[in-house]
Design a protein around this motif. Structure first.
Motif, PDB file in Angstrom:
ATOM      1  N   GLY A 266       0.808  -1.220   0.000  1.00  0.00           N
ATOM      2  CA  GLY A 266       0.000   0.000   0.000  1.00  0.00           C
ATOM      3  C   GLY A 266       0.837   1.264   0.000  1.00  0.00           C
ATOM      4  N   ALA A 267       2.088   1.158   0.498  1.00  0.00           N
ATOM      5  CA  ALA A 267       2.978   2.327   0.525  1.00  0.00           C
ATOM      6  C   ALA A 267       3.753   2.492  -0.778  1.00  0.00           C
ATOM      7  CB  ALA A 267       3.956   2.198   1.690  1.00  0.00           C
ATOM      8  N   GLY A 268       3.466   1.625  -1.752  1.00  0.00           N
ATOM      9  CA  GLY A 268       4.090   1.784  -3.067  1.00  0.00           C
ATOM     10  C   GLY A 268       5.220   0.840  -3.369  1.00  0.00           C
ATOM     11  N   ALA A 269       5.503  -0.101  -2.457  1.00  0.00           N
ATOM     12  CA  ALA A 269       6.551  -1.083  -2.732  1.00  0.00           C
ATOM     13  C   ALA A 269       5.997  -2.209  -3.590  1.00  0.00           C
ATOM     14  CB  ALA A 269       7.103  -1.641  -1.425  1.00  0.00           C
ATOM     15  N   GLU A 270       6.859  -2.813  -4.388  1.00  0.00           N
ATOM     16  CA  GLU A 270       6.482  -3.975  -5.185  1.00  0.00           C
ATOM     17  C   GLU A 270       6.879  -5.235  -4.424  1.00  0.00           C
ATOM     18  OE1 GLU A 270       7.528  -6.128  -9.478  1.00  0.00           O
ATOM     19  OE2 GLU A 270       8.449  -4.201  -8.938  1.00  0.00           O
ATOM     20  N   ILE A 271       5.928  -6.126  -4.181  1.00  0.00           N
ATOM     21  CA  ILE A 271       6.188  -7.361  -3.452  1.00  0.00           C
ATOM     22  C   ILE A 271       6.409  -8.486  -4.455  1.00  0.00           C
ATOM     23  CG2 ILE A 271       5.367  -8.953  -1.686  1.00  0.00           C
ATOM     24  CD1 ILE A 271       5.826  -6.090  -0.679  1.00  0.00           C
ATOM     25  N   VAL A 272       7.579  -9.124  -4.384  1.00  0.00           N
ATOM     26  CA  VAL A 272       7.909 -10.233  -5.277  1.00  0.00           C
ATOM     27  C   VAL A 272       8.332 -11.432  -4.436  1.00  0.00           C
ATOM     28  CG1 VAL A 272       8.628  -8.683  -7.138  1.00  0.00           C
ATOM     29  CG2 VAL A 272      10.334  -9.539  -5.516  1.00  0.00           C
ATOM     30  N   GLU A 273       8.118 -12.629  -4.977  1.00  0.00           N
ATOM     31  CA  GLU A 273       8.572 -13.827  -4.274  1.00  0.00           C
ATOM     32  C   GLU A 273       9.915 -14.260  -4.829  1.00  0.00           C
ATOM     33  OE1 GLU A 273       6.202 -17.465  -2.634  1.00  0.00           O
ATOM     34  OE2 GLU A 273       6.885 -18.031  -4.645  1.00  0.00           O
ATOM     35  N   VAL A 274      10.843 -14.610  -3.933  1.00  0.00           N
ATOM     36  CA  VAL A 274      12.150 -15.107  -4.341  1.00  0.00           C
ATOM     37  C   VAL A 274      12.369 -16.470  -3.689  1.00  0.00           C
ATOM     38  CG1 VAL A 274      13.097 -12.792  -4.611  1.00  0.00           C
ATOM     39  CG2 VAL A 274      13.376 -13.991  -2.432  1.00  0.00           C
ATOM     40  N   SER A 275      13.146 -17.300  -4.346  1.00  0.00           N
ATOM     41  CA  SER A 275      13.461 -18.617  -3.801  1.00  0.00           C
ATOM     42  C   SER A 275      14.948 -18.705  -3.470  1.00  0.00           C
ATOM     43  CB  SER A 275      13.097 -19.715  -4.806  1.00  0.00           C
ATOM     44  OG  SER A 275      13.408 -20.998  -4.288  1.00  0.00           O
ATOM     45  N   CYS A 276      15.225 -19.189  -2.273  1.00  0.00           N
ATOM     46  CA  CYS A 276      16.598 -19.416  -1.820  1.00  0.00           C
ATOM     47  C   CYS A 276      16.683 -20.869  -1.362  1.00  0.00           C
ATOM     48  CB  CYS A 276      16.952 -18.462  -0.684  1.00  0.00           C
ATOM     49  SG  CYS A 276      16.894 -16.703  -1.124  1.00  0.00           S
ATOM     50  N   PRO A 277      16.769 -21.813  -2.291  1.00  0.00           N
ATOM     51  CA  PRO A 277      16.610 -23.233  -1.958  1.00  0.00           C
ATOM     52  C   PRO A 277      17.627 -23.767  -0.964  1.00  0.00           C
ATOM     53  CG  PRO A 277      17.410 -22.940  -4.211  1.00  0.00           C
ATOM     54  CD  PRO A 277      16.977 -21.600  -3.727  1.00  0.00           C
ATOM     55  N   ASN A 278      18.820 -23.186  -0.936  1.00  0.00           N
ATOM     56  CA  ASN A 278      19.847 -23.706  -0.030  1.00  0.00           C
ATOM     57  C   ASN A 278      19.664 -23.236   1.411  1.00  0.00           C
ATOM     58  OD1 ASN A 278      21.723 -25.251  -1.874  1.00  0.00           O
ATOM     59  ND2 ASN A 278      21.616 -23.277  -2.930  1.00  0.00           N
ATOM     60  N   PHE A 279      18.685 -22.344   1.638  1.00  0.00           N
ATOM     61  CA  PHE A 279      18.377 -21.947   3.014  1.00  0.00           C
ATOM     62  C   PHE A 279      17.892 -23.158   3.816  1.00  0.00           C
ATOM     63  CE2 PHE A 279      17.546 -17.071   2.787  1.00  0.00           C
ATOM     64  CZ  PHE A 279      18.757 -16.895   2.129  1.00  0.00           C
ATOM     65  N   ASP A 280      17.353 -24.150   3.129  1.00  0.00           N
ATOM     66  CA  ASP A 280      16.880 -25.352   3.829  1.00  0.00           C
ATOM     67  C   ASP A 280      18.021 -26.089   4.525  1.00  0.00           C
ATOM     68  OD1 ASP A 280      14.288 -24.893   3.033  1.00  0.00           O
ATOM     69  OD2 ASP A 280      14.389 -26.240   1.298  1.00  0.00           O
ATOM     70  N   TYR A 281      19.249 -25.849   4.086  1.00  0.00           N
ATOM     71  CA  TYR A 281      20.405 -26.533   4.669  1.00  0.00           C
ATOM     72  C   TYR A 281      21.199 -25.634   5.612  1.00  0.00           C
ATOM     73  CZ  TYR A 281      19.193 -29.189   0.505  1.00  0.00           C
ATOM     74  OH  TYR A 281      18.500 -29.883  -0.463  1.00  0.00           O
ATOM     75  N   ALA A 282      20.729 -24.402   5.792  1.00  0.00           N
ATOM     76  CA  ALA A 282      21.499 -23.431   6.579  1.00  0.00           C
ATOM     77  C   ALA A 282      21.634 -23.849   8.035  1.00  0.00           C
ATOM     78  CB  ALA A 282      20.844 -22.049   6.491  1.00  0.00           C
ATOM     79  N   LEU A 283      20.551 -24.360   8.614  1.00  0.00           N
ATOM     80  CA  LEU A 283      20.583 -24.736  10.027  1.00  0.00           C
ATOM     81  C   LEU A 283      21.612 -25.834  10.277  1.00  0.00           C
ATOM     82  CD1 LEU A 283      19.018 -24.095  12.731  1.00  0.00           C
ATOM     83  CD2 LEU A 283      17.689 -26.157  12.256  1.00  0.00           C
ATOM     84  N   GLY A 284      21.593 -26.871   9.439  1.00  0.00           N
ATOM     85  CA  GLY A 284      22.534 -27.964   9.602  1.00  0.00           C
ATOM     86  C   GLY A 284      23.974 -27.525   9.416  1.00  0.00           C
ATOM     87  N   ALA A 285      24.212 -26.694   8.400  1.00  0.00           N
ATOM     88  CA  ALA A 285      25.572 -26.213   8.151  1.00  0.00           C
ATOM     89  C   ALA A 285      26.051 -25.317   9.291  1.00  0.00           C
ATOM     90  CB  ALA A 285      25.622 -25.464   6.824  1.00  0.00           C
ATOM     91  N   TYR A 286      25.152 -24.484   9.775  1.00  0.00           N
ATOM     92  CA  TYR A 286      25.498 -23.576  10.885  1.00  0.00           C
ATOM     93  C   TYR A 286      25.931 -24.359  12.116  1.00  0.00           C
ATOM     94  CZ  TYR A 286      24.744 -20.236  14.718  1.00  0.00           C
ATOM     95  OH  TYR A 286      24.894 -19.460  15.832  1.00  0.00           O
ATOM     96  N   TYR A 287      25.186 -25.429  12.421  1.00  0.00           N
ATOM     97  CA  TYR A 287      25.497 -26.196  13.629  1.00  0.00           C
ATOM     98  C   TYR A 287      26.668 -27.173  13.436  1.00  0.00           C
ATOM     99  CZ  TYR A 287      22.106 -24.047  16.590  1.00  0.00           C
ATOM    100  OH  TYR A 287      21.446 -23.120  17.366  1.00  0.00           O
ATOM    101  N   LEU A 288      27.385 -27.013  12.329  1.00  0.00           N
ATOM    102  CA  LEU A 288      28.710 -27.612  12.184  1.00  0.00           C
ATOM    103  C   LEU A 288      29.792 -26.523  12.233  1.00  0.00           C
ATOM    104  CD1 LEU A 288      28.003 -30.276   9.439  1.00  0.00           C
ATOM    105  CD2 LEU A 288      28.730 -30.730  11.791  1.00  0.00           C
ATOM    106  N   ILE A 289      29.562 -25.422  11.526  1.00  0.00           N
ATOM    107  CA  ILE A 289      30.546 -24.339  11.494  1.00  0.00           C
ATOM    108  C   ILE A 289      30.675 -23.668  12.854  1.00  0.00           C
ATOM    109  CG2 ILE A 289      31.055 -22.062  10.517  1.00  0.00           C
ATOM    110  CD1 ILE A 289      29.716 -23.065   7.920  1.00  0.00           C
TER     111      ILE A 289
END
Length: 523
Positions: free
Chosen positions: A294-317
């Motif tokens: 409503g404030a004039g921004a354009e809302i778009v959907e983006v996909s970041c498929p590797n985010f699904d593995y971020a938690l597992g990778a984080y809890y190793l690094i």
């Protein structure tokens, strides 16, 4: 309750500059609030140490300088709380651990030196999960912090103490550290604003390290503008930090005051919503998207498929780096020393000291990290996790070609009950699923209050993410969304909290802890 403690840092700064109020009365008002609600068995317990004498002395110095018409920083006289992971000369720094109980640093962290140079009275050191390892501030060796919205619930973690102090009007500003969401997730569940700057944008010199490639100091506040004001104080290049960026910090306060998102593209991250997210969280999130549209921004959907593995990778690094960083706590050089019976060899002293000084969560992560770095497993675990990290960075690069900023819920749920997930580490780790990707890629993130969930009436957080070095975009979009949301509510979210009425928080005895030399004196 004095109205001084309800003012934003920006409003306090204006009144101090015009001499409507003094720095001493402002600091004293916040110290009185700490004494009123922080201590005792049922207090908020945001603070491990209260820095009364020094804070008032600094405030008095600011008042004297202002009376003499000296040039002062805009935030001079505005008090602040500091997470007890940031070394501060003259006060204990414990990292929430028994292994550093009563330890005093011989030097100030860079961010502390910058606070002192700005004339900001430091109210004290705030509670945290031990060595920042946790998502609920229940892993502190000095007892849990409580959420001011509901004292039977967690305030997030690891920086729950800083977020709770700001939410309970004990401090207008605070410093936190964010390794996987430890500023933003507490902000979400306490109805406050938390910012993780671009990695290297704020010096880590003097922040006790957990995972050096992930840790970042950042501001905690009640408004987006206040975070921008504090960010400009603490940010910028530091030659003492080898990872410090040399780029100009940018006009963060100016961006927060711009007040326009028309034509900007806001990317909704497909992977950070849906299954596992509380219905009330998603409802408030969708409402925020509609306000931006409503404030004039354009809302778009983006996909970041590797985010699904971020938690597992984080809890190793993260555990791998933590196991290395915590090796210095050996009972020989500083901190706690436990000498066992019999022949006190270095190995036996080290083993006894670490067994007594570290809590269960710290031991769990040291063991996990040591295993991941061990010969024969390094490539399979730590090496593979670093490859996933690269894929996450590429996901961000692709997403920012489609959108100026990204948006998601900050946390999948509202604050849970104290003790509810203590015996389920995996369930606890899942609280950071939306915040971890930003740390893995080094990009900046901001969480702001998004409203209250229908199921429980507790705060929901909205997370904004921007490309590295583009922190100003977060403040621009965040300030607009904050204004739109508050207009729809009829005022700041914290004004809607029944538990934060002057007579609602249970009285405590924080005064008993004032000027103590060790943390958690009444626990």
């Amino acid at each position: 309750m004095t109205e001084l403690i309800r003012l934003s840092a920006a409003a306090l700064a204006q009144k101090l500059a015009s001499k409507e109020i003094s720095a001493v009365e402002t600091t004293q008002a916040h110290l009185d609030r700490i004494a009123q609600v922080d201590g005792g068995d049922d207090g908020v317990h945001a603070f491990l140490h209260v820095n009364t004498d020094e804070a008032l002395a600094v405030a008095a110095g600011v008042d004297k300088a202002r009376a003499n018409s000296e040039d002062l920083h805009p935030l001079a006289g505005v008090p602040i709380a500091v997470k007890d992971l940031i070394v501060t000369k003259g006060q204990p720094t414990t990292a929430g651990s028994k292994i550093l109980e009563g330890w005093h640093s011989p030097y100030d962290a860079t961010v502390i030196r910058r606070l002192r140079a700005a004339g900001m009275p430091i109210l004290g050191k705030t509670n945290l999960d031990e060595f920042a390892m946790g998502s609920s501030t229940e892993h502190s060796a000095y007892g849990p912090t409580r959420n001011p919205w509901d004292l039977d619930r967690i305030p997030g973690g690891s920086g729950g103490g800083s977020a709770a102090a700001v939410a309970a009007f004990e401090a207008p500003l605070a410093l936190g550290t964010d390794t996987g969401g430890s500023i933003r997730q507490p902000g979400a569940v306490t109805g406050t604003v938390g910012v993780k700057p671009t990695y290297g944008g704020v010096s880590r010199y003097g922040a006790i390290a957990m995972a050096s490639s992930l840790d970042q100091i950042g501001p905690v506040s009640r408004t987006v503008l206040d975070s921008a004001l504090l960010h400009e104080v603490i940010g910028g290049h530091d030659p003492n930090d080898s990872t410090s960026l040399t780029d100009p910090l940018g006009a963060l306060v100016e961006a927060a005051r711009l007040g326009n998102v028309e034509g900007m593209r806001i990317g909704v991250i497909k992977e950070l919503q849906g299954e596992g997210y509380q219905a009330g969280v998603l409802t408030r999130f969708q409402e925020s998207l509609e306000l931006l549209r409503g404030a004039g921004a354009e809302i778009v959907e983006v996909s970041c498929p590797n985010f699904d593995y971020a938690l597992g990778a984080y809890y190793l690094i993260m555990p791998s780096e933590a196991s290395s960083n915590l090796a210095k706590y050996d009972g020989v050089r500083f901190g706690l020393r436990v000498v066992p019976d019999g022949a006190p060899t270095i190995e036996r002293v080290m083993g006894a000291t670490r067994a007594a000084g570290f809590g269960d969560e710290v031991k769990r992560r040291i063991i996990l990290g040591t295993y991941a770095l061990s010969a024969g497993y390094y490539d399979a675990y730590y090496g593979s996790a670093q490859k996933v990290r690269t894929l996450i960075q590429r996901d961000f690069e692709a997403a920012f070609k489609q959108a100026d900023v990204l948006i998601s819920p900050t946390a999948p749920t509202t604050a849970f009950k104290l003790g509810e997930k203590l015996n389920d580490p995996l369930a606890m780790y899942l609280n950071d699923v939306a915040t971890i990707p930003a740390n893995m890629a080094g990009v900046p993130g901001l969480s702001l209050p998004g409203g209250l969930a229908d199921e429980d009436g507790l705060p929901v957080g909205i997370q904004l993410l921007a490309p590295a070095r583009e922190d100003a975009r977060l403040y621009r979009v965040g300030a607009v969304l904050e204004s739109l949301l508050e207009a729809s509510w009829g005022g700041p979210l914290l004004d809607r909290a029944p538990a934060l009425r002057p007579d609602a928080l249970r009285p405590g005895g924080a005064a008993d802890r004032v000027e103590t030399s060790t943390a958690g004196g009444t626990n």
